[in-house]
Every structure is written in structure tokens, then in C-alpha cells.
Scaffold this active site. Sequence first.
Site, mmCIF file in Angstrom:
data_model
loop_
_atom_site.group_PDB
_atom_site.id
_atom_site.type_symbol
_atom_site.label_atom_id
_atom_site.label_comp_id
_atom_site.label_asym_id
_atom_site.label_seq_id
_atom_site.Cartn_x
_atom_site.Cartn_y
_atom_site.Cartn_z
ATOM 1 N N SER A 142 0.876 -1.087 0.241
ATOM 2 C CA SER A 142 0.083 -0.042 -0.096
ATOM 3 C C SER A 142 0.774 1.700 0.376
ATOM 4 C CB SER A 142 -0.892 0.589 1.186
ATOM 5 O OG SER A 142 -1.517 1.209 1.569
ATOM 6 N N TYR A 156 -1.780 -1.088 10.579
ATOM 7 C CA TYR A 156 -1.703 -1.031 8.973
ATOM 8 C C TYR A 156 -0.823 -0.707 8.017
ATOM 9 C CZ TYR A 156 -3.725 -0.970 4.458
ATOM 10 O OH TYR A 156 -4.313 -1.013 3.180
#
Length: 220
Positions: A142, A156
Site C-alpha cells: 500500500s 495497517y
Amino acid sequence: MPVRQNIVITGASSGLGEGMARLYAGMGRNLGLCARRIDRLEQLKAELQARHPSVRISVKALDVNDHARVFEVFHAFQQEFGTLDRVIVNAGLGKGQAVGKGRFDANLQTAQTNFIAALAQCEAAVGIFRQQQAGHLVTISSMSAMRGLPRNLTTYAATKAGLAALSEGIRADLLRTPIRVSTIFPGYIETELSGKADKTPLMTETEAGCRAMVAAIERE
């Protein structure tokens, strides 16, 4: 660059995994799709095979946190297709809370799914590729991996940074082999995971995001 005909995608029952599966079926690739929600995978398989009858599609239930099951499923796909040409490590979680706010349970689940389970998937895939002396490992990180982030993104972002570092190490280990390794860093793409988040000016819709990801994966 070889055509990667037999492709495994984890977390394929929704979001980016489902979107990539649709695109690859349209390209005539055979698909091994796995996720926890086998009912959704069966629906996706029926839809894709109706549209693309020449494509072979196999679906299997898989919770990537069941590490032994990861190895079983990947080897079962290899036996079905003969070879695995590409494995896309896509399954992941977007939940989490600010550290110290009493939600260690959510952060732990995110860390286990996004990093430890991803390690299991990489181990299983690269073991098969080493035996075949061919294959393409793809990990979905990501753009959140680029910096430490606050609030619900702290854990995350850390897991996605860890996955990117893991992938870079695997790539370095395999540089002088026929096995390729790619790490994809998607930006904000609209999915079920992002559904509860505020719409941002940088967020793109699912199909456009998946098309960009597949184009990058195809370039290896």
C-alpha cells in the site's frame, strides 16, 4: 516476458482480489481463487465462466491465518493446473485503532493477517516456484507503507511496510533465478474495506484501480 497463464489470487471474494480476477478472466487466464467466503467465490466463478467459458477457474475456501491450510490450498492449485505461474498475495485487513486506545485485539488481527499470513503465502508460493524453477510472486502492499501513519492506520501502515520489506528481501534472494517478485503499492481505491471511510479527492473507483494494478503486475 512469459505469459503467466495459471494465476492464484488470495482474498478474491471481494474488493481488489475480485476486481483483478474479473480482469484476468477477460484476458483468458486460468484462475485459482481463494478466500474465506466460499459462497461468494462460487458466485464469482459461475459469473466468470458464463462470460469466459474457455477459462479454467477453481475456487477454495481459505482463511490465510490458518497457515497449514495456505500450503494445502496452494499445492492443490498446483496439482489442478500443473504449474502455478503467478501468485498474488492480496488477502488483508484494513481494521485497526490508535495504539493505546484499548483495541489491541483489532491491531493484532490486522498484524497477523497482513504480515504473518502474508509470510505464510510467500513461503508456500516461493517453495512451489523454487521447485518449478519458474513463477511470479506478487505482493499487494500500500502507499500507506511509505510513512508511519496516525490513528486507525498506524498498525495497517506498519504491516504493509513490513510486507514490502519482506518482498524486497525475497526479490534479492531470487535475483539470479527465473523467479520474479513484484511489490504493488496501490493508492486509495474504492472497495468494501474503504466503504466506511470518508471519500477522499485521491480515491479512484474499483475498476480503474484494478486495471492499473493488473497493468503493473503484467509488466512485472
